[in-house]
Design a protein around this motif. Structure first.
Motif, PDB file in Angstrom:
ATOM      1  N   UNK A 103       0.669  -1.254  -0.169  1.00 41.77           N
ATOM      2  CA  UNK A 103      -0.059  -0.040   0.002  1.00 41.77           C
ATOM      3  C   UNK A 103       0.940   1.308   0.028  1.00 41.77           C
ATOM      4  N   UNK A 107       0.819   3.797  -3.110  1.00 43.62           N
ATOM      5  CA  UNK A 107      -0.155   5.248  -2.710  1.00 43.62           C
ATOM      6  C   UNK A 107       0.292   6.399  -3.964  1.00 43.62           C
ATOM      7  N   UNK A 108       1.371   6.746  -4.434  1.00 43.96           N
ATOM      8  CA  UNK A 108       1.238   7.782  -5.448  1.00 43.96           C
ATOM      9  C   UNK A 108       0.785   7.431  -6.531  1.00 43.96           C
ATOM     10  N   UNK A 110      -2.304   5.773  -6.807  1.00 42.87           N
ATOM     11  CA  UNK A 110      -3.436   5.943  -6.359  1.00 42.87           C
ATOM     12  C   UNK A 110      -3.623   7.475  -6.511  1.00 42.87           C
ATOM     13  N   UNK A 111      -2.904   8.178  -5.880  1.00 45.02           N
ATOM     14  CA  UNK A 111      -3.027   9.748  -5.832  1.00 45.02           C
ATOM     15  C   UNK A 111      -3.083  10.372  -7.212  1.00 45.02           C
TER      16      UNK A 111
ATOM     17  N   UNK B   1     -10.369   0.973  -4.065  1.00 50.59           N
ATOM     18  CA  UNK B   1     -10.210   2.229  -3.041  1.00 50.59           C
ATOM     19  C   UNK B   1      -9.155   3.162  -3.394  1.00 50.59           C
ATOM     20  N   UNK B   2      -9.410   4.448  -3.338  1.00 46.94           N
ATOM     21  CA  UNK B   2      -8.617   5.434  -3.628  1.00 46.94           C
ATOM     22  C   UNK B   2      -7.388   5.478  -2.403  1.00 46.94           C
ATOM     23  N   UNK B   3      -6.208   6.115  -2.896  1.00 42.06           N
ATOM     24  CA  UNK B   3      -4.882   6.068  -2.153  1.00 42.06           C
ATOM     25  C   UNK B   3      -5.517   6.657  -0.852  1.00 42.06           C
ATOM     26  N   UNK B   4      -6.258   7.935  -0.873  1.00 42.30           N
ATOM     27  CA  UNK B   4      -6.521   8.605   0.363  1.00 42.30           C
ATOM     28  C   UNK B   4      -7.747   7.686   1.189  1.00 42.30           C
ATOM     29  N   UNK B   6      -7.624   4.736   1.293  1.00 47.38           N
ATOM     30  CA  UNK B   6      -6.789   3.402   2.033  1.00 47.38           C
ATOM     31  C   UNK B   6      -6.245   4.156   3.193  1.00 47.38           C
ATOM     32  N   UNK B   7      -5.852   5.541   2.926  1.00 50.34           N
ATOM     33  CA  UNK B   7      -5.049   6.142   4.070  1.00 50.34           C
ATOM     34  C   UNK B   7      -6.016   6.230   5.463  1.00 50.34           C
ATOM     35  N   UNK B 302       4.208  12.903  -1.441  1.00 48.88           N
ATOM     36  CA  UNK B 302       3.789  11.895  -2.166  1.00 48.88           C
ATOM     37  C   UNK B 302       2.720  12.511  -3.317  1.00 48.88           C
ATOM     38  N   UNK B 303       2.287  13.642  -3.263  1.00 45.91           N
ATOM     39  CA  UNK B 303       1.432  14.101  -4.320  1.00 45.91           C
ATOM     40  C   UNK B 303      -0.114  14.254  -3.983  1.00 45.91           C
ATOM     41  N   UNK B 304      -0.317  14.079  -2.482  1.00 47.09           N
ATOM     42  CA  UNK B 304      -1.654  14.467  -2.136  1.00 47.09           C
ATOM     43  C   UNK B 304      -1.961  16.066  -2.027  1.00 47.09           C
TER      44      UNK B 304
END
Lengths: 229, 796
Positions: A103, A107-108, A110-111, B1-4, B6-7, B302-304
């Motif tokens: 995960x 993450x990058x 998915x972002x 599920x989107x990255x955030x 999952x966060x 990371x790009x958020x």
């Protein structure tokens, strides 16, 4: 002649009334170069890296990365820029310890809105290449320092960035793990990845970089092309 | 599920302590807020709410059975303007005598003046025959026990004089009825209820029989509208058939006045609860998000985007908060049942449940506080330069600069203190995290203020009750009424001076006085007033002066607010009363706190007008350590020649005050729990931030016990300061609320009723903040001591 990946013109960065962390630095990095930024502590190395990544803004000058003027980007635009064009490897890994290794790597992607299947495929490929596929479902707290840095490298590469920025990537590692990372960076460069590497480790610089610049008290003092061993 | 996404999910699931903390705080906040809002709503218009719930009678009418038939009364339901009616119910008005356990509420029931008065006789009561408490109008609520099911049972109305279950009420010349239930009629339609079949037996000589009809009108909001309804009903009945009628507006006016005194008290607690809930939730959420600043920096690196990060952290806070809100809503509604039942007793209203809209609005409001706080805290962090966010958590507070200098100075000072190093390190900790320390300080101050207010309120209420009762005597001698002549022929009875001398000579006597009562007429007043004439000094028996002084000689008197208001007199004025037709001039030298319309003077003042007046009661205070029962027996033996009996005095707290004190204790405990939970939560967050530092300490040789000492020391100073802040705040609230309660109840309070805090209470209250701090610190200190060093050292 290909456009340069990095262009800095007259970049300075000041914090308060003290001496500038960076002073009037101009620099160009071509695609496929591996640049090592050397200098003692407090010389401005990390500051330079932060400006290239859009994590910080210069007090003066302009910063262009992959054709994008980075120094004028807002926070949101800067984030979008990073997820597409820049991969970051930190000295202390900065992994999210409540996400699994997989995960963290995903993450990058998915972002950036990469489709789930494609992102997973890319992540699995990177984990395999870096020799840490068996840790995909583990949490970073269980891994050694070297393994965590590999995860960080995989995370940095998942979106195929034009530029890989590494800030003291072996600083928190023992010599064996550091050697691993040195070899890894060399392989990446050999595959055409543009790398900017901040380090105080001369050996790492010689091993990984085709070009070296030195900073001292915020000034760019030397800029030499070297032969990677 | 989107990255955030999952966060968010990982943040909730993996950070269990933080998730549980946020859930617990939300649950506690919602519980306190549901209660607080419920109390506020119940205090808004308790009579109206209860009246509506019972379908109260806008008009209750008594009719003469000699002049109107049941059928004709039943037909009056169709009178213009009547929406619904109930009856006719058979009714009778008569006086009972009570016997049995705790008859007369356990208090000494003083006989009304007059030869016909008896010590156990109760005022005339209207008893209505009804098959059950329900109906279309006046749906009576059973507060205790049950409705009568037999001809020898009776349910009495809840009122100022409590008649407990099991008491037997005897109608003179009639049957004895056992009290099996206590009921509340918001419309005040009856003093008691029996089965219709029991009414005939109660129609004894001297009793007045009638029919009762209850009406609800389409329009009854004003006196004119109720009068119009009454006229419409009367027009359907034979002339003079209506012997009495009572408007709900008169009942409402009295009920509102009675309840008004308690409104400030409940409103104060409700506001305290709501404020504390918002405060604790806000600080905990803000602290949790702020603690994740570095995490926010990583996500941004990371790009958020900042907006995405904010959404993620708001969602991460809302997930456990929503669960906590559901738990808190259920808990608040359950806890409200006994609390609102007691509130209903205070207000003389029916017990209600939490309004449905409170159950929805409160958790929504708390979740809104969570969302706004999380949004604000994460927005602040998201707007930081990413590089700054990444470096947070590796040093002190993000404010840096002066804050860091303060922390360093505190650390150096702590190193010089004559305490162990762990204690010194702990004592300096609040300066390294001033924002978090301030939040802990606020929570402790709020908890201390709550306890201080509650104790002060309880102290004031006890003083008020003591003064109202004027019943602190340890032993009482009551003289039967037929031996207490006021005027006319017959024996004068025992000489008061001789009796008091006998009492004074008795071993164990501290003070004593005799009390005589006589009615006196006052010009301009329709009813006579009671004059209390004392032989001896009664000032020790609960009398509190509002202004002026106690009377010192013949011709002087003191009176309560009600008497002074009724006769239009002030302290310093002279009032003339007619005692047995003889004018007696009374110079009012002081206002005494009294809940009745009596005037107090010496027996020598009334002697010229009432030479045969003798005390009907002698009241005695004993020295410390004297057993009242043993004393009473000895005194009775001594007074046997005079035929007098001494008994220990049974005093009982007013049930309403018991309710108030119970409510106070419940609400205070809840607020202290919320405060301690706030301290606990913020300490847990702080320790999570410092787990790496704690591990370093332990790796260097700090024992678990020293770790506990360090954590406890980190809250000790804050606890003491929080207590010092909360104490005057609580006292100030008490100084505001108690006079407001008195003003609402139309009472003048002496300063001594408000200034109830003495050294014996102030010292422990000051330490209350420390106690709250320690309560919140115990668990986190233990966890810190048990942290696995090796694992913690690997934490980033």
């Amino acid at each position: 002649m290909t456009d340069p990946v990095i262009e800095l013109h007259g970049v300075s960065r000041r914090y308060g009334d003290g001496p500038p962390a960076l002073h009037d630095v101009s620099l160009t990095v071509a695609a496929g170069e591996a640049l090592a930024v050397l200098g003692p502590s407090g010389s401005g190395k990390s500051t330079l890296l932060n400006l290239l990544a859009g994590l910080d803004r210069p007090s003066e000058g302009t910063v262009h990365v992959a054709g994008t003027r980075v120094d004028t980007l807002g926070e949101a635009a800067s984030a979008r820029f990073r997820r597409t064009y820049v991969g970051l490897v930190f000295q202390f890994f900065n992994l999210l310890d409540d996400l699994t290794v997989l995960d963290n790597v995903l993450l990058p992607a998915q972002l950036a809105g990469v489709r789930g299947g494609a992102a997973r495929q890319r992540a699995a490929q990177l984990l395999g290449t870096l020799g840490i596929a068996r840790h995909a479902d583990a949490y970073p707290g269980r891994l050694s320092g070297g393994e965590r840095q590999r995860v960080a490298v995989a995370r940095a590469l998942v979106n195929r960035p034009a530029l890989l920025l590494a800030d003291e990537p072996t600083g928190a590692l023992d010599s064996a793990a550091g050697e691993d990372v040195r070899r890894l960076l060399g392989e990446l460069h050999a595959s055409g990845q543009t790398i900017v590497l901040v380090t105080h480790d001369e050996h790492l610089a010689r091993a990984c970089a085709t070009r070296t610049i030195r900073l001292a008290d915020g000034h760019l003092t030397t800029d030499t092309a070297g032969v990677r061993r | 599920m989107s990255g955030l996404g999952r966060v968010i999910r990982s943040g909730v699931r993996r950070r269990r302590v933080q998730t549980v903390v946020i859930g617990l705080v939300s649950a506690a906040a919602v519980t306190a807020s549901v209660l607080g809002a419920g109390l506020l709503v119940a205090s808004w218009s308790p009579f109206d709410a209860g009246f509506a719930a019972q379908h109260g009678a806008h008009l209750s009418v008594m009719a003469d059975p000699q002049l109107v038939t049941e059928a004709r009364l039943a037909a009056s339901k169709t009178a213009p303007g009547v929406t619904v009616a109930a009856g006719p119910y058979p009714a009778v008005t008569l006086s009972f005598t009570s016997t049995g356990p705790d008859a007369g509420n356990g208090r000494v029931v003083r006989p009304a003046p007059g030869p016909e008065a008896g010590p156990m006789r109760l005022p005339p009561r209207t008893v209505v025959g009804r098959g059950g408490p329900g109906g279309d109008v006046d749906r009576v609520d059973l507060v205790e026990g049950r409705w009568p099911t037999g001809p020898d049972e009776i349910a009495v109305a809840q009122g100022a004089v409590r008649i407990p279950l099991g008491v037997r009420l005897e109608a003179p010349g009639g049957p004895a009825l056992t009290v099996v239930g206590v009921a509340l009629s918001m419309s005040d339609t009856a003093s008691a209820w029996v089965l219709p079949s029991a009414l005939d037996a109660l129609t004894v000589p001297g009793a007045t029989r009638g029919y009762q009809m209850l009406y609800r009108f389409a329009a009854a909001g004003t006196a004119a509208e109720v009068d119009a309804g009454r006229a419409a009903v009367a027009a359907t009945l034979p002339p003079d058939a209506v012997t009495g009628a009572r408007s709900w507006l008169d009942v409402r006016q009295r009920a509102v006045a009675d309840a008004a005194v308690f409104v400030p008290f409940l409103v104060a607690f409700a506001i305290l609860g709501l404020v504390m809930a918002v405060l604790i939730v806000g600080t905990v959420i803000a602290g949790a998000v702020t603690a994740a600043t570095r995490r926010i920096g990583v996500l941004k690196a990371l790009g958020a985007t900042p907006a995405g990060v904010v959404r993620a952290f708001v969602a991460q806070a809302l997930v456990p908060s929503a669960v906590g809100a559901i738990v808190g809503t259920v808990a608040g509604n359950l806890l409200a049942l006994p609390v609102l039942a007691e509130t209903g007793q205070l207000y003389g209203s029916v017990s209600t449940t939490i309004a449905w809209w409170v159950t929805l609005a409160v958790p929504a409001g708390i979740l809104a506080v969570v969302a706004v706080t999380a949004w604000a805290a994460s927005l602040r962090a998201a707007r930081l330069r990413t590089v700054d966010a990444l470096t947070v958590g590796r040093g002190g507070d993000t404010t840096g600069g002066r804050s860091a200098a303060l922390a360093h100075a505190a650390g150096r000072l702590a190193a010089r203190l004559p305490v162990s190093r762990p204690v010194g390190l702990g004592a300096a900790r609040p300066f390294a995290r001033p924002v978090r320390a301030a939040a802990i300080l606020l929570a402790i101050a709020a908890g201390t203020a709550s306890v201080t207010f509650a104790l002060g309120l309880g102290g004031s209420l006890i003083r008020i009750q003591t003064a109202v009762e004027q019943n602190t005597a340890d032993v009482v001698i009551e003289i039967p009424p037929d031996e207490t002549p006021t005027a006319g022929a017959g024996s004068l009875g025992p000489d008061p001076a001789a009796i008091l001398a006998t009492i004074a000579a008795q071993d164990g006597t501290r003070a004593a006085y005799g009390l005589a009562q006589a009615p006196a007429a006052v010009a301009g007043l329709a009813d006579p007033v009671g004059v209390n004439a004392f032989t001896g000094d009664p000032t020790w028996d609960g009398f509190e002066m509002v202004s002026g002084r106690w009377f010192a000689g013949p011709g002087e008197a003191v009176a309560g607010q009600e008497f002074l208001g009724a006769v239009g007199a002030r302290v310093g004025d002279t009032v003339t009363v007619q005692a047995d037709g003889t004018p007696v001039r009374l110079r009012i030298v002081g206002e005494v706190f009294d809940s009745g319309a009596a005037v107090f003077t010496g027996a020598d003042t009334l002697a010229p007008a009432l030479p045969r007046l003798r005390p009907h009661e002698y009241r005695i205070a004993l020295t410390d350590g004297t057993d009242a029962g043993d004393y009473a027996q000895r005194l009775t033996s001594t007074l046997e020649p005079q035929g007098l009996t001494a008994d220990p005095n049974r005093t009982q707290l007013d049930p309403l005050l018991l309710v108030v004190q119970g409510l106070t204790a419940t609400l205070t405990l809840l607020l202290v729990a919320v405060a301690a939970l706030g301290v606990f939560n913020m300490l847990v967050l702080d320790l999570r931030d410092r787990v790496h530092d704690l591990a370093v300490h332990k790796a260097l040789g700090m024992t678990p016990r020293q770790t506990v000492a360090m954590v406890v020391a980190s809250v000790t100073g804050v606890g003491l300061v929080g207590g010092l802040i909360g104490l005057p705040v609580g006292m100030a609230v008490q100084h505001l609320v108690v006079p407001a309660m008195a003003a609402n109840g139309g009472l003048h309070l002496p300063d001594s009723f408000v200034d109830v805090y003495g050294p014996a209470t102030l010292v422990p209250l000051t330490l209350g903040g420390l106690v709250i701090a320690l309560l919140g610190a115990l668990l986190p200190a233990g966890w810190a001591a048990r942290t696995r060093t090796a694992v913690a050292l690997r934490t980033e």
